[in-house]
Scaffold this motif. Structure first.
Motif, mmCIF file in Angstrom:
data_model
loop_
_atom_site.group_PDB
_atom_site.id
_atom_site.type_symbol
_atom_site.label_atom_id
_atom_site.label_comp_id
_atom_site.label_asym_id
_atom_site.label_seq_id
_atom_site.Cartn_x
_atom_site.Cartn_y
_atom_site.Cartn_z
ATOM 1 N N ARG A 39 0.889 -1.504 -0.086
ATOM 2 C CA ARG A 39 -0.013 0.110 -0.043
ATOM 3 C C ARG A 39 0.778 1.298 0.034
ATOM 4 O O ARG A 39 0.344 2.461 -0.200
ATOM 5 N N ILE A 40 2.075 1.231 0.471
ATOM 6 C CA ILE A 40 3.046 2.423 0.272
ATOM 7 C C ILE A 40 4.145 2.280 -0.607
ATOM 8 O O ILE A 40 4.631 3.271 -0.760
ATOM 9 N N ALA A 41 4.262 1.299 -0.918
ATOM 10 C CA ALA A 41 5.493 1.206 -2.251
ATOM 11 C C ALA A 41 5.550 2.036 -3.199
ATOM 12 O O ALA A 41 6.562 2.632 -3.523
ATOM 13 N N ASP A 42 4.266 2.197 -3.942
ATOM 14 C CA ASP A 42 4.455 3.250 -4.963
ATOM 15 C C ASP A 42 4.629 4.697 -4.537
ATOM 16 O O ASP A 42 5.249 5.552 -5.326
ATOM 17 N N ASP A 43 4.367 5.221 -3.387
ATOM 18 C CA ASP A 43 4.699 6.678 -2.673
ATOM 19 C C ASP A 43 5.836 6.774 -2.257
ATOM 20 O O ASP A 43 6.370 7.752 -1.962
ATOM 21 N N TYR A 44 6.725 5.534 -2.148
ATOM 22 C CA TYR A 44 8.110 5.830 -1.588
ATOM 23 C C TYR A 44 8.974 4.923 -2.520
ATOM 24 O O TYR A 44 9.356 3.787 -2.214
ATOM 25 N N PRO A 45 9.134 5.423 -3.746
ATOM 26 C CA PRO A 45 9.964 4.342 -4.593
ATOM 27 C C PRO A 45 11.349 3.920 -4.327
ATOM 28 O O PRO A 45 11.524 2.823 -4.899
ATOM 29 N N GLY A 46 12.049 4.640 -3.685
ATOM 30 C CA GLY A 46 13.246 4.128 -3.183
ATOM 31 C C GLY A 46 13.374 3.050 -2.006
ATOM 32 O O GLY A 46 14.485 2.881 -1.807
ATOM 33 N N LEU A 47 12.459 2.966 -1.445
ATOM 34 C CA LEU A 47 12.068 2.356 -0.121
ATOM 35 C C LEU A 47 12.211 0.613 -0.370
ATOM 36 O O LEU A 47 11.404 0.393 -1.426
ATOM 37 N N THR A 48 12.995 0.044 0.356
ATOM 38 C CA THR A 48 12.941 -1.433 0.364
ATOM 39 C C THR A 48 12.732 -2.197 1.604
ATOM 40 O O THR A 48 13.042 -1.435 2.624
ATOM 41 N N LEU A 49 12.216 -2.968 1.691
ATOM 42 C CA LEU A 49 11.721 -3.781 2.908
ATOM 43 C C LEU A 49 12.562 -4.798 3.030
ATOM 44 O O LEU A 49 12.830 -5.706 2.349
ATOM 45 N N LYS A 50 13.394 -4.985 4.098
ATOM 46 C CA LYS A 50 14.335 -6.023 4.588
ATOM 47 C C LYS A 50 13.730 -6.776 5.565
ATOM 48 O O LYS A 50 13.288 -6.487 6.498
ATOM 49 N N MET A 51 13.820 -8.297 5.387
ATOM 50 C CA MET A 51 13.318 -9.085 6.302
ATOM 51 C C MET A 51 14.385 -10.127 6.820
ATOM 52 O O MET A 51 15.140 -10.883 5.814
ATOM 53 N N ALA A 52 14.645 -10.164 7.982
ATOM 54 C CA ALA A 52 16.039 -11.162 8.442
ATOM 55 C C ALA A 52 15.453 -11.781 9.585
ATOM 56 O O ALA A 52 14.768 -11.298 10.349
#
Length: 172
Positions: free
Chosen positions: A22-35
Protein backbone atom coordinates in the motif's frame (compact mmCIF):
# COMPACT_ATOMS: atom_id res chain seq x y z
CA UNK A 1 13.46 -3.78 8.59
CA UNK A 2 11.72 -6.82 9.99
CA UNK A 3 13.94 -8.95 12.17
CA UNK A 4 12.69 -12.10 13.81
CA UNK A 5 11.49 -15.61 13.17
CA UNK A 6 9.91 -15.96 9.73
CA UNK A 7 6.64 -17.47 10.94
CA UNK A 8 4.18 -15.73 8.62
CA UNK A 9 1.03 -15.96 10.72
CA UNK A 10 2.40 -15.57 14.25
CA UNK A 11 4.76 -12.73 13.32
CA UNK A 12 2.20 -10.99 11.06
CA UNK A 13 4.43 -11.03 7.99
CA UNK A 14 1.38 -11.28 5.71
CA UNK A 15 0.12 -8.02 7.23
CA UNK A 16 3.54 -6.43 6.82
CA UNK A 17 3.75 -7.33 3.13
CA UNK A 18 0.20 -6.10 2.46
CA UNK A 19 0.91 -2.79 4.25
CA UNK A 20 4.16 -2.40 2.31
CA UNK A 21 2.27 -2.91 -0.96
CA UNK A 22 0.00 0.00 0.00
CA UNK A 23 2.93 2.40 0.50
CA UNK A 24 5.44 1.14 -2.07
CA UNK A 25 4.37 3.43 -4.95
CA UNK A 26 4.55 6.51 -2.72
CA UNK A 27 8.12 5.70 -1.59
CA UNK A 28 9.86 4.48 -4.76
CA UNK A 29 13.34 4.14 -3.23
CA UNK A 30 12.15 2.21 -0.19
CA UNK A 31 13.08 -1.44 0.33
CA UNK A 32 11.66 -3.78 2.95
CA UNK A 33 14.32 -6.06 4.39
CA UNK A 34 13.35 -9.19 6.27
CA UNK A 35 15.87 -11.15 8.30
CA UNK A 36 15.64 -14.01 10.72
CA UNK A 37 15.53 -17.73 11.16
CA UNK A 38 12.93 -19.98 9.65
CA UNK A 39 12.44 -23.28 7.92
CA UNK A 40 12.87 -23.77 4.19
CA UNK A 41 9.10 -24.25 4.04
CA UNK A 42 8.39 -20.87 5.68
CA UNK A 43 10.95 -19.16 3.42
CA UNK A 44 9.22 -20.56 0.32
CA UNK A 45 5.82 -19.49 1.65
CA UNK A 46 7.19 -16.00 2.35
CA UNK A 47 8.72 -15.79 -1.13
CA UNK A 48 5.36 -16.83 -2.62
CA UNK A 49 3.52 -14.20 -0.56
CA UNK A 50 5.92 -11.49 -1.74
CA UNK A 51 5.76 -12.66 -5.36
CA UNK A 52 1.95 -12.74 -5.37
CA UNK A 53 1.95 -9.19 -3.95
CA UNK A 54 4.15 -8.09 -6.89
CA UNK A 55 6.79 -6.49 -4.66
CA UNK A 56 9.56 -9.03 -5.17
CA UNK A 57 11.86 -6.33 -6.50
CA UNK A 58 11.32 -4.23 -3.36
CA UNK A 59 11.49 -6.87 -0.60
CA UNK A 60 14.74 -8.59 0.31
CA UNK A 61 14.75 -11.75 2.40
CA UNK A 62 18.05 -12.07 4.23
CA UNK A 63 17.28 -15.27 6.12
CA UNK A 64 19.31 -16.11 9.20
CA UNK A 65 22.14 -13.65 9.80
CA UNK A 66 25.12 -13.52 12.13
CA UNK A 67 25.54 -10.81 14.77
CA UNK A 68 27.71 -8.65 12.52
CA UNK A 69 25.12 -8.62 9.72
CA UNK A 70 22.28 -8.11 12.20
CA UNK A 71 24.06 -5.04 13.57
CA UNK A 72 24.62 -3.72 10.06
CA UNK A 73 20.94 -4.19 9.14
CA UNK A 74 19.81 -2.47 12.34
CA UNK A 75 22.19 0.47 11.82
CA UNK A 76 21.01 1.00 8.24
CA UNK A 77 17.29 0.61 8.91
CA UNK A 78 15.02 3.64 9.07
CA UNK A 79 12.94 1.80 11.67
CA UNK A 80 12.08 -1.73 12.72
CA UNK A 81 8.65 -3.21 12.15
CA UNK A 82 7.32 -6.00 14.39
CA UNK A 83 3.73 -6.71 13.26
CA UNK A 84 3.22 -9.82 15.43
CA UNK A 85 -0.13 -11.36 16.20
CA UNK A 86 1.37 -13.19 19.21
CA UNK A 87 4.58 -12.44 21.07
CA UNK A 88 5.99 -13.64 24.36
CA UNK A 89 8.71 -11.03 24.62
CA UNK A 90 10.08 -9.17 21.62
CA UNK A 91 13.83 -9.04 22.04
CA UNK A 92 14.09 -7.68 18.46
CA UNK A 93 12.23 -4.54 19.56
CA UNK A 94 14.66 -3.99 22.44
CA UNK A 95 17.64 -4.65 20.15
CA UNK A 96 16.25 -2.08 17.69
CA UNK A 97 15.83 0.42 20.51
CA UNK A 98 19.40 -0.23 21.69
CA UNK A 99 20.54 0.67 18.16
CA UNK A 100 18.56 3.91 18.30
CA UNK A 101 15.77 2.80 15.98
CA UNK A 102 12.10 3.57 16.34
CA UNK A 103 9.86 0.50 16.47
CA UNK A 104 6.52 0.05 14.75
CA UNK A 105 4.77 -2.85 16.41
CA UNK A 106 1.42 -4.20 17.43
CA UNK A 107 -0.47 -3.51 20.63
CA UNK A 108 -0.14 -7.02 22.07
CA UNK A 109 1.40 -8.54 25.19
CA UNK A 110 5.14 -8.71 24.80
CA UNK A 111 5.35 -5.72 22.49
CA UNK A 112 3.50 -3.45 24.92
CA UNK A 113 6.26 -4.37 27.35
CA UNK A 114 9.15 -3.91 24.90
CA UNK A 115 7.94 -0.69 23.21
CA UNK A 116 6.92 2.42 25.10
CA UNK A 117 4.05 3.63 22.95
CA UNK A 118 4.51 7.25 21.90
CA UNK A 119 8.03 7.34 23.38
CA UNK A 120 10.14 4.66 21.68
CA UNK A 121 7.77 3.70 18.91
CA UNK A 122 4.29 3.33 17.52
CA UNK A 123 1.91 0.49 18.36
CA UNK A 124 -1.09 -0.41 16.20
CA UNK A 125 -3.78 -3.06 16.41
CA UNK A 126 -2.62 -6.53 15.46
CA UNK A 127 -3.70 -7.77 12.05
CA UNK A 128 -4.80 -4.30 10.88
CA UNK A 129 -3.17 -3.61 7.50
CA UNK A 130 -4.47 -0.03 7.32
CA UNK A 131 -3.18 0.77 10.81
CA UNK A 132 0.25 -0.68 10.00
CA UNK A 133 0.29 1.34 6.79
CA UNK A 134 -0.54 4.51 8.75
CA UNK A 135 2.26 3.78 11.23
CA UNK A 136 4.72 3.23 8.38
CA UNK A 137 3.75 6.49 6.74
CA UNK A 138 4.05 8.35 10.04
CA UNK A 139 7.60 7.13 10.62
CA UNK A 140 8.65 7.53 6.99
CA UNK A 141 7.30 11.07 6.72
CA UNK A 142 8.63 12.39 10.02
CA UNK A 143 12.38 11.82 10.44
CA UNK A 144 12.42 13.99 13.58
CA UNK A 145 9.85 11.71 15.23
CA UNK A 146 11.81 8.63 14.11
CA UNK A 147 15.03 10.02 15.60
CA UNK A 148 13.30 11.11 18.80
CA UNK A 149 11.85 7.62 19.28
CA UNK A 150 15.24 6.13 18.48
CA UNK A 151 17.04 8.32 21.03
CA UNK A 152 14.49 7.54 23.73
CA UNK A 153 14.64 3.89 22.72
CA UNK A 154 18.37 3.80 23.32
CA UNK A 155 17.77 5.10 26.86
CA UNK A 156 14.92 2.60 27.39
CA UNK A 157 17.07 -0.31 26.22
CA UNK A 158 19.65 0.46 28.90
CA UNK A 159 17.09 -0.77 31.45
CA UNK A 160 17.61 -4.28 30.10
CA UNK A 161 21.27 -4.84 30.91
CA UNK A 162 22.02 -7.80 33.17
CA UNK A 163 23.21 -5.70 36.12
CA UNK A 164 19.99 -3.65 36.16
CA UNK A 165 17.86 -6.76 35.86
CA UNK A 166 19.73 -8.48 38.70
CA UNK A 167 19.31 -5.42 40.95
CA UNK A 168 15.56 -5.26 40.25
CA UNK A 169 15.15 -9.00 40.88
CA UNK A 170 17.19 -8.77 44.08
CA UNK A 171 14.89 -6.02 45.35
CA UNK A 172 11.81 -8.23 45.04
Amino acid sequence: LYFGRTDIHTKGLDVLVRAFVRIADDYPGLTLKMAGRGTEQTRKALEKLISEAHVGDRVQIEGAVDDRRKGELLRRAMFVCTPSRYEGWCIAAVEAAACGKAVLGTRIDGLRDAVREGETGVLVESGDVAALETGMRLLLDDPNLRHSYGNRGREWARCFDWDSIAQRQGAI
